[in-house]
Structure formats: C-alpha cells, structure tokens
Design a protein around this motif. Structure first.
Motif, mmCIF file in Angstrom:
data_model
loop_
_atom_site.group_PDB
_atom_site.id
_atom_site.type_symbol
_atom_site.label_atom_id
_atom_site.label_comp_id
_atom_site.label_asym_id
_atom_site.label_seq_id
_atom_site.Cartn_x
_atom_site.Cartn_y
_atom_site.Cartn_z
ATOM 1 N N GLY A 1 -3.260 -1.449 8.655
ATOM 2 C CA GLY A 1 -2.101 -0.651 8.305
ATOM 3 C C GLY A 1 -2.192 -1.071 6.592
ATOM 4 O O GLY A 1 -2.265 -1.009 5.545
ATOM 5 N N PHE A 2 -2.694 -2.610 6.993
ATOM 6 C CA PHE A 2 -3.386 -3.031 5.095
ATOM 7 C C PHE A 2 -4.053 -2.266 4.899
ATOM 8 O O PHE A 2 -5.283 -1.595 5.418
ATOM 9 C CB PHE A 2 -3.719 -4.652 5.135
ATOM 10 C CG PHE A 2 -3.035 -5.503 4.399
ATOM 11 C CD1 PHE A 2 -1.977 -5.660 3.870
ATOM 12 C CD2 PHE A 2 -4.830 -5.511 3.839
ATOM 13 C CE1 PHE A 2 -2.288 -6.942 3.201
ATOM 14 C CE2 PHE A 2 -4.271 -6.826 2.403
ATOM 15 C CZ PHE A 2 -3.732 -7.246 1.840
ATOM 16 N N PRO A 3 -4.080 -2.508 2.886
ATOM 17 C CA PRO A 3 -5.544 -1.843 2.752
ATOM 18 C C PRO A 3 -6.894 -2.906 2.796
ATOM 19 O O PRO A 3 -6.620 -3.155 1.659
ATOM 20 C CB PRO A 3 -4.592 -1.324 0.764
ATOM 21 C CG PRO A 3 -3.595 -2.826 1.332
ATOM 22 C CD PRO A 3 -3.268 -2.837 2.320
ATOM 23 N N ARG A 4 -7.620 -2.080 3.493
ATOM 24 C CA ARG A 4 -8.575 -2.568 3.811
ATOM 25 C C ARG A 4 -9.684 -2.035 4.170
ATOM 26 O O ARG A 4 -9.083 -1.130 4.927
ATOM 27 C CB ARG A 4 -8.519 -4.061 4.229
ATOM 28 C CG ARG A 4 -7.908 -4.067 5.387
ATOM 29 C CD ARG A 4 -7.415 -5.184 7.127
ATOM 30 N NE ARG A 4 -7.175 -4.741 7.755
ATOM 31 C CZ ARG A 4 -6.592 -4.940 9.468
ATOM 32 N NH1 ARG A 4 -7.316 -6.618 8.577
ATOM 33 N NH2 ARG A 4 -6.442 -4.665 10.165
ATOM 34 N N LEU A 5 -11.462 -2.861 4.318
ATOM 35 C CA LEU A 5 -12.427 -2.280 5.299
ATOM 36 C C LEU A 5 -12.504 -2.935 6.174
ATOM 37 O O LEU A 5 -12.820 -4.393 5.473
ATOM 38 C CB LEU A 5 -13.313 -2.014 3.866
ATOM 39 C CG LEU A 5 -13.195 -0.316 3.213
ATOM 40 C CD1 LEU A 5 -14.475 -0.216 2.306
ATOM 41 C CD2 LEU A 5 -13.086 0.972 4.846
ATOM 42 N N VAL A 6 -12.615 -2.816 7.462
ATOM 43 C CA VAL A 6 -12.589 -3.902 7.906
ATOM 44 C C VAL A 6 -13.862 -2.994 9.005
ATOM 45 O O VAL A 6 -14.234 -1.785 8.996
ATOM 46 C CB VAL A 6 -12.052 -4.398 9.516
ATOM 47 C CG1 VAL A 6 -11.233 -5.058 7.892
ATOM 48 C CG2 VAL A 6 -11.057 -2.816 9.800
ATOM 49 N N SER A 7 -14.242 -3.730 9.977
ATOM 50 C CA SER A 7 -15.937 -2.716 10.670
ATOM 51 C C SER A 7 -14.922 -1.870 11.614
ATOM 52 O O SER A 7 -15.554 -0.679 11.995
ATOM 53 C CB SER A 7 -16.593 -3.463 11.769
ATOM 54 O OG SER A 7 -16.750 -4.943 11.200
#
Length: 335
Positions: free
Chosen positions: A286-292
């Motif tokens: 839910g954190f504003p991020r881009l991950v795989s």
C-alpha cells in the motif's frame, strides 16, 4: 630541498632497490633517525611499491584524528616485532606521481616530531598544510545533493554509533547493497530532500522500496535546509562517526566508497545544513511505490531493465511511525 624530504626520497629509493632493513615487521622498511617514546619512525613500501611512512603509536592513541586524502591513505597498522605488537599510524601515498609531495609531507612530520610534537599531531598538521596538493584531480566536483545524501546517512549512522560502537557494520549503502542500512532480515533506506516541506523523493530501481524476504523495511526521510555554518556537515558528522566507531579505519573505507576520501575536503563541505523535519516510515503493501510485484506475475514488461521514478511521501501518511518508535527501529540495526 629540505633535509627531511631528501631523507624520505632516498629511503624509498633504497627500499625499491631491495635495500630492506629487516625489523621483524614482515614488510620492507628502513629506519629513520627519528625515535619517539613508542619506537622508531620508519619508511616502508606498500604491496605495489607505494611510498609509506610508519609513525609508532602508544596503545591508547587513536589514529582517527588524522584524516587522509584521495591520494593519501591513513590507517592504523599493527605489526609484531621483538615478540610483541607495535601500533603504527600508517601513511601511504597512493599515486606514484605525488611521491615528491609526500616526501615533503614526510619531511615536515619528521622535523615536527624531532621538535617534540607527538606523532599524531605532527601528521595531522602536516597533512592539513599539504592537503590541497593531495586532493582529487582538477575538474572533479561534488553536488549539493551528494553532500546532503551523505549527511543524511551519517546522521543515521551517528545515532546508531551513539548506542553501539559496532553499529557501523550495518551501514551497507557504500558497498552497493540493496539498502543503506541492513542487519539480519531488516533494512533501512535514507532519503533526503533539500528544503522544508519537500516530500518528493527519487527511487532507483524496483528493489529500493521492496522489503527484504521475511524482514521489515523502513524509510528515514530528512528535510534539510542549506544554511551558512549550520550544525550538520560532512566534516562535523564525519569526525563524530570516526570517534564513536569501534574500527574507524573500516568506516574510512566505506566513506571512500561513496567518493568521500577526506571528510575535511572543502568540496564535501561546500554546504552545511540544518534539520527542518524528519519522518520515519514503515514500508509495506500500500506504500506509494513501484516494485516487481506491481506488475502482472511479478515480471516487468519486456525490454525494460531499469526503472527510476519519483514518489511523493505526502501520500504515505498512514505508514508514518510515531517518534516514540524510533528507538525500537534503531534496535533492529544494532549488533
């Protein structure tokens, strides 16, 4: 040419020609005419023939007060001699074309010691006098963002070292690790914004905000304001860190890995800062991020090999940790 400088040049020439004077140290050395209460000052060679000066130290003397330069490595070395260990402040010139400058430095150090100055003070004063000749090549520069980034990491490191002198082992960013601080399964990433109220940070890669397997990831955000003679600087935090660390020479290696070979270098101290605000976040789903895992099947689209993006921490309010939990998070990165 100063007599001390000439002596140094001659000693290294003799050593390079194979004129070693065995002293039980296990390296090529030649004794100088200068003797202190802790032993004889010696000329020596590095593994690749680098000019070297060994200044004997007492057991309680801390070499961290002497800072090197990009062309000058400074560390504590311990050699066995006459059945016992001897500590030396070990100065090594890393660039052969600067041997003449190093010979001048050595000459000044020898003269100062002969006049009654202790080895550490003689080395510190002489290196400071010649620092401009031992710094990086012309044309090099350090950006304000680089300085601020290092200040942020040193600020976290100093806080950890205040609680444990071995906490420097958790600083992994300089070793190109995935996160700035890592211990066991937990990680901490440090981000700095220049200016109060700035919340947009740059993320490098899909792994930087990805929590470690079976562990926790935290994000320490600092808002720093550039200010004349402010409290936070590379030199101020650097000296505090080296004084607090159990192995300051290892910390110097980490500093060098990020390009800071000398914490007193004017280029790394062109800007100082005051801390306007700091916020600690727990990074999770839910954190504003881009991950795989943001992509179907956990796979990035074909042809994309690297991602750099900006995230706004103004949208991460629900992940902010209360300041009362700061010490709890620090515990995770202490030995």
């Amino acid at each position: 040419m100063d007599i001390g400088e000439k002596t140094a040049r001659t000693a290294w020439t003799v050593l390079r020609a194979g004129g070693n004077e065995p002293a039980g140290l296990g390296i090529p050395t030649k004794a100088s005419s200068v003797t202190t209460s802790n032993g004889v000052v010696r000329f020596a060679l590095g593994q690749n023939g680098e000019a070297r000066l060994l200044l004997p130290l007492g057991t309680a003397e801390r070499g961290s007060i002497v800072q090197g330069a990009p062309a000058l490595d400074v560390r504590i070395s311990v050699f066995g001699t006459a059945g016992k260990s001897q500590r030396f402040l070990d100065l090594t010139c890393l660039q052969r074309d600067l041997d003449s400058v190093f010979a001048e430095v050595a000459g000044h150090i020898l003269a100062s010691i002969e006049n009654g100055t202790r080895c550490l003070d003689a080395a510190r004063a002489s290196i400071a006098e010649f620092r401009a000749l031992l710094v990086r090549p012309a044309g090099s520069d350090v950006s304000r963002e680089q300085i601020a980034g290092l200040v942020g990491e040193l600020l976290v490191l100093k806080r950890l070292l205040d609680r444990s002198p071995d906490a420097w082992k958790s600083w992994r960013g300089p070793a190109m690790a995935r996160h700035d601080f890592m211990r066991a399964n937990n990680s901490l990433e440090v981000k700095v914004c220049l200016g109060k109220g700035r919340t947009r940070i740059t993320i490098n890669g899909l792994e930087q905000l990805s929590e470690p397997a079976e562990g926790l990831l935290f994000l320490q955000h600092f808002e720093l304001e550039a200010a004349e003679a402010a409290m936070l600087s590379v030199t101020g935090l650097g000296h505090a860190v080296l004084d607090a660390a159990s192995e300051p020479d290892e910390v110097k290696v980490l500093l060098a890995a990020v390009g800071c070979h000398d914490i007193d270098d004017p280029l790394w101290n062109a800007t100082s800062f005051r801390l306007e605000r700091e916020t600690l976040y727990a990074v999770a789903d839910g954190f504003p991020r881009l991950v795989s895992s943001s992509f179907p099947g956990g796979n990035t689209p074909s042809g994309i090999s690297d991602v750099t993006y900006t995230t706004d921490l103004a949208f991460a309010g629900s992940f902010r940790l209360d300041t009362s939990r700061t010490r709890e998070v620090e515990d995770l990165f202490l030995p």
